[in-house]
Design a protein around this motif. Sequence first.
Motif, PDB file in Angstrom:
ATOM      1  N   LEU A  58       0.849  -1.190   0.000  1.00 45.59           N
ATOM      2  CA  LEU A  58       0.000   0.000   0.000  1.00 45.59           C
ATOM      3  C   LEU A  58       0.884   1.239   0.000  1.00 45.59           C
ATOM      4  O   LEU A  58       1.992   1.215   0.556  1.00 45.59           O
ATOM      5  CB  LEU A  58      -0.863   0.052   1.265  1.00 45.59           C
ATOM      6  CG  LEU A  58      -2.032  -0.915   1.381  1.00 45.59           C
ATOM      7  CD1 LEU A  58      -2.597  -0.891   2.795  1.00 45.59           C
ATOM      8  CD2 LEU A  58      -3.112  -0.566   0.366  1.00 45.59           C
ATOM      9  N   ARG A  59       0.364   2.309  -0.615  1.00 48.33           N
ATOM     10  CA  ARG A  59       1.057   3.592  -0.502  1.00 48.33           C
ATOM     11  C   ARG A  59       1.063   3.993   0.960  1.00 48.33           C
ATOM     12  O   ARG A  59       0.109   3.753   1.688  1.00 48.33           O
ATOM     13  CB  ARG A  59       0.342   4.662  -1.318  1.00 48.33           C
ATOM     14  CG  ARG A  59       0.573   4.537  -2.800  1.00 48.33           C
ATOM     15  CD  ARG A  59      -0.193   5.626  -3.520  1.00 48.33           C
ATOM     16  NE  ARG A  59       0.539   6.879  -3.486  1.00 48.33           N
ATOM     17  CZ  ARG A  59       1.116   7.418  -4.560  1.00 48.33           C
ATOM     18  NH1 ARG A  59       1.036   6.827  -5.719  1.00 48.33           N
ATOM     19  NH2 ARG A  59       1.762   8.553  -4.449  1.00 48.33           N
ATOM     20  N   MET A  60       2.134   4.623   1.385  1.00 46.89           N
ATOM     21  CA  MET A  60       2.252   5.038   2.781  1.00 46.89           C
ATOM     22  C   MET A  60       1.091   5.955   3.183  1.00 46.89           C
ATOM     23  O   MET A  60       0.558   5.829   4.281  1.00 46.89           O
ATOM     24  CB  MET A  60       3.589   5.727   3.024  1.00 46.89           C
ATOM     25  CG  MET A  60       4.792   4.801   2.931  1.00 46.89           C
ATOM     26  SD  MET A  60       4.989   3.741   4.371  1.00 46.89           S
ATOM     27  CE  MET A  60       5.645   4.918   5.555  1.00 46.89           C
ATOM     28  N   THR A  61       0.678   6.862   2.283  1.00 49.73           N
ATOM     29  CA  THR A  61      -0.426   7.770   2.614  1.00 49.73           C
ATOM     30  C   THR A  61      -1.720   6.986   2.824  1.00 49.73           C
ATOM     31  O   THR A  61      -2.475   7.269   3.743  1.00 49.73           O
ATOM     32  CB  THR A  61      -0.631   8.827   1.523  1.00 49.73           C
ATOM     33  OG1 THR A  61      -0.741   8.180   0.259  1.00 49.73           O
ATOM     34  CG2 THR A  61       0.504   9.826   1.485  1.00 49.73           C
ATOM     35  N   GLU A  62      -1.970   5.996   1.985  1.00 46.31           N
ATOM     36  CA  GLU A  62      -3.173   5.172   2.112  1.00 46.31           C
ATOM     37  C   GLU A  62      -3.122   4.354   3.395  1.00 46.31           C
ATOM     38  O   GLU A  62      -4.122   4.193   4.097  1.00 46.31           O
ATOM     39  CB  GLU A  62      -3.284   4.261   0.888  1.00 46.31           C
ATOM     40  CG  GLU A  62      -4.577   3.497   0.797  1.00 46.31           C
ATOM     41  CD  GLU A  62      -4.654   2.638  -0.455  1.00 46.31           C
ATOM     42  OE1 GLU A  62      -5.541   1.784  -0.498  1.00 46.31           O
ATOM     43  OE2 GLU A  62      -3.820   2.797  -1.367  1.00 46.31           O
ATOM     44  N   LEU A  63      -1.951   3.839   3.723  1.00 49.53           N
ATOM     45  CA  LEU A  63      -1.765   3.072   4.952  1.00 49.53           C
ATOM     46  C   LEU A  63      -2.017   3.960   6.174  1.00 49.53           C
ATOM     47  O   LEU A  63      -2.711   3.565   7.111  1.00 49.53           O
ATOM     48  CB  LEU A  63      -0.355   2.489   4.980  1.00 49.53           C
ATOM     49  CG  LEU A  63      -0.017   1.443   6.025  1.00 49.53           C
ATOM     50  CD1 LEU A  63      -0.994   0.281   6.025  1.00 49.53           C
ATOM     51  CD2 LEU A  63       1.402   0.939   5.793  1.00 49.53           C
ATOM     52  N   ALA A  64      -1.507   5.171   6.166  1.00 47.87           N
ATOM     53  CA  ALA A  64      -1.709   6.101   7.289  1.00 47.87           C
ATOM     54  C   ALA A  64      -3.183   6.449   7.452  1.00 47.87           C
ATOM     55  O   ALA A  64      -3.702   6.457   8.569  1.00 47.87           O
ATOM     56  CB  ALA A  64      -0.889   7.372   7.087  1.00 47.87           C
ATOM     57  N   ASN A  65      -3.874   6.696   6.347  1.00 50.89           N
ATOM     58  CA  ASN A  65      -5.297   7.024   6.421  1.00 50.89           C
ATOM     59  C   ASN A  65      -6.108   5.849   6.943  1.00 50.89           C
ATOM     60  O   ASN A  65      -7.010   6.021   7.754  1.00 50.89           O
ATOM     61  CB  ASN A  65      -5.831   7.447   5.050  1.00 50.89           C
ATOM     62  CG  ASN A  65      -5.254   8.761   4.585  1.00 50.89           C
ATOM     63  OD1 ASN A  65      -4.757   9.547   5.381  1.00 50.89           O
ATOM     64  ND2 ASN A  65      -5.291   8.998   3.291  1.00 50.89           N
ATOM     65  N   GLY A  66      -5.792   4.653   6.491  1.00 51.99           N
ATOM     66  CA  GLY A  66      -6.516   3.467   6.931  1.00 51.99           C
ATOM     67  C   GLY A  66      -6.287   3.147   8.392  1.00 51.99           C
ATOM     68  O   GLY A  66      -7.141   2.585   9.062  1.00 51.99           O
ATOM     69  N   LEU A  67      -5.130   3.506   8.895  1.00 49.42           N
ATOM     70  CA  LEU A  67      -4.785   3.207  10.282  1.00 49.42           C
ATOM     71  C   LEU A  67      -5.117   4.344  11.235  1.00 49.42           C
ATOM     72  O   LEU A  67      -4.957   4.192  12.439  1.00 49.42           O
ATOM     73  CB  LEU A  67      -3.280   2.908  10.386  1.00 49.42           C
ATOM     74  CG  LEU A  67      -2.831   1.624   9.727  1.00 49.42           C
ATOM     75  CD1 LEU A  67      -1.314   1.585   9.623  1.00 49.42           C
ATOM     76  CD2 LEU A  67      -3.346   0.431  10.507  1.00 49.42           C
ATOM     77  N   ILE A  68      -5.546   5.478  10.691  1.00 50.76           N
ATOM     78  CA  ILE A  68      -5.808   6.648  11.510  1.00 50.76           C
ATOM     79  C   ILE A  68      -4.562   6.969  12.333  1.00 50.76           C
ATOM     80  O   ILE A  68      -4.573   7.067  13.548  1.00 50.76           O
ATOM     81  CB  ILE A  68      -7.046   6.438  12.405  1.00 50.76           C
ATOM     82  CG1 ILE A  68      -8.208   5.904  11.565  1.00 50.76           C
ATOM     83  CG2 ILE A  68      -7.452   7.750  13.061  1.00 50.76           C
ATOM     84  CD1 ILE A  68      -9.299   5.259  12.368  1.00 50.76           C
ATOM     85  N   ASN A  69      -3.458   7.051  11.649  1.00 52.73           N
ATOM     86  CA  ASN A  69      -2.161   7.279  12.276  1.00 52.73           C
ATOM     87  C   ASN A  69      -1.529   8.492  11.612  1.00 52.73           C
ATOM     88  O   ASN A  69      -1.747   8.725  10.436  1.00 52.73           O
ATOM     89  CB  ASN A  69      -1.295   6.031  12.048  1.00 52.73           C
ATOM     90  CG  ASN A  69      -0.113   5.947  12.965  1.00 52.73           C
ATOM     91  OD1 ASN A  69       0.323   6.937  13.524  1.00 52.73           O
ATOM     92  ND2 ASN A  69       0.413   4.760  13.118  1.00 52.73           N
ATOM     93  N   SER A  70      -0.748   9.227  12.348  1.00 54.10           N
ATOM     94  CA  SER A  70      -0.046  10.342  11.723  1.00 54.10           C
ATOM     95  C   SER A  70       0.995   9.781  10.759  1.00 54.10           C
ATOM     96  O   SER A  70       1.498   8.678  10.950  1.00 54.10           O
ATOM     97  CB  SER A  70       0.637  11.208  12.783  1.00 54.10           C
ATOM     98  OG  SER A  70       1.732  10.506  13.343  1.00 54.10           O
ATOM     99  N   LYS A  71       1.321  10.562   9.754  1.00 54.79           N
ATOM    100  CA  LYS A  71       2.318  10.096   8.791  1.00 54.79           C
ATOM    101  C   LYS A  71       3.677   9.913   9.467  1.00 54.79           C
ATOM    102  O   LYS A  71       4.400   8.972   9.166  1.00 54.79           O
ATOM    103  CB  LYS A  71       2.393  11.059   7.612  1.00 54.79           C
ATOM    104  CG  LYS A  71       1.126  10.952   6.770  1.00 54.79           C
ATOM    105  CD  LYS A  71       1.219  11.703   5.467  1.00 54.79           C
ATOM    106  CE  LYS A  71      -0.024  11.548   4.634  1.00 54.79           C
ATOM    107  NZ  LYS A  71      -1.298  11.768   5.300  1.00 54.79           N
TER     108      LYS A  71
END
Length: 154
Positions: A58-71
């Motif tokens: 997954l793209r890092m941005t997509e992973l961060a959004n899915g995890l509700i985590n800061s980049k």
Amino acid sequence: MDGTRWLDEREMRAWRGFLAASALVNRHLDQQLKDDSGLSHPQYEILVRLAAAPDGELRMTELANGLINSKSGLTYQVTQMEKAGLVRRRSCPSDVRGVFAVLTDAGRARLEAAAPGHVTAVREVLVDVLTPAQLDALADGLGEVSRRLREQGG
């Protein structure tokens, strides 16, 4: 009067219950994962998301959004996991700024080893504690909270 709608007794009970339960559940699950597999709860969730993604990436941005985590938080976790050989990063050929997190065979193996104990712990501390009606109410209520916050960009 300042116009603030203060929480009544019922609302305060729900709020305090949410705060205590979420902190205790997260602490318990984080400890269980560290003890059983050497993973933090965020690292386990990253492995779950990657394992479910096409080609395990997954793209890092997509992973961060899915995890509700800061980049920045995600970058730290992925760096630790990369050092452990659980994931690797690759650049996106069509976007020089795009970076993918890719699940390695070692990461998949760690996830497969960690999952049974983690699911057992989730059942013990949350799922099996609640009645089916309580579980539905929790899923519906917290799902609505999540949906609204995502719509607001928060």
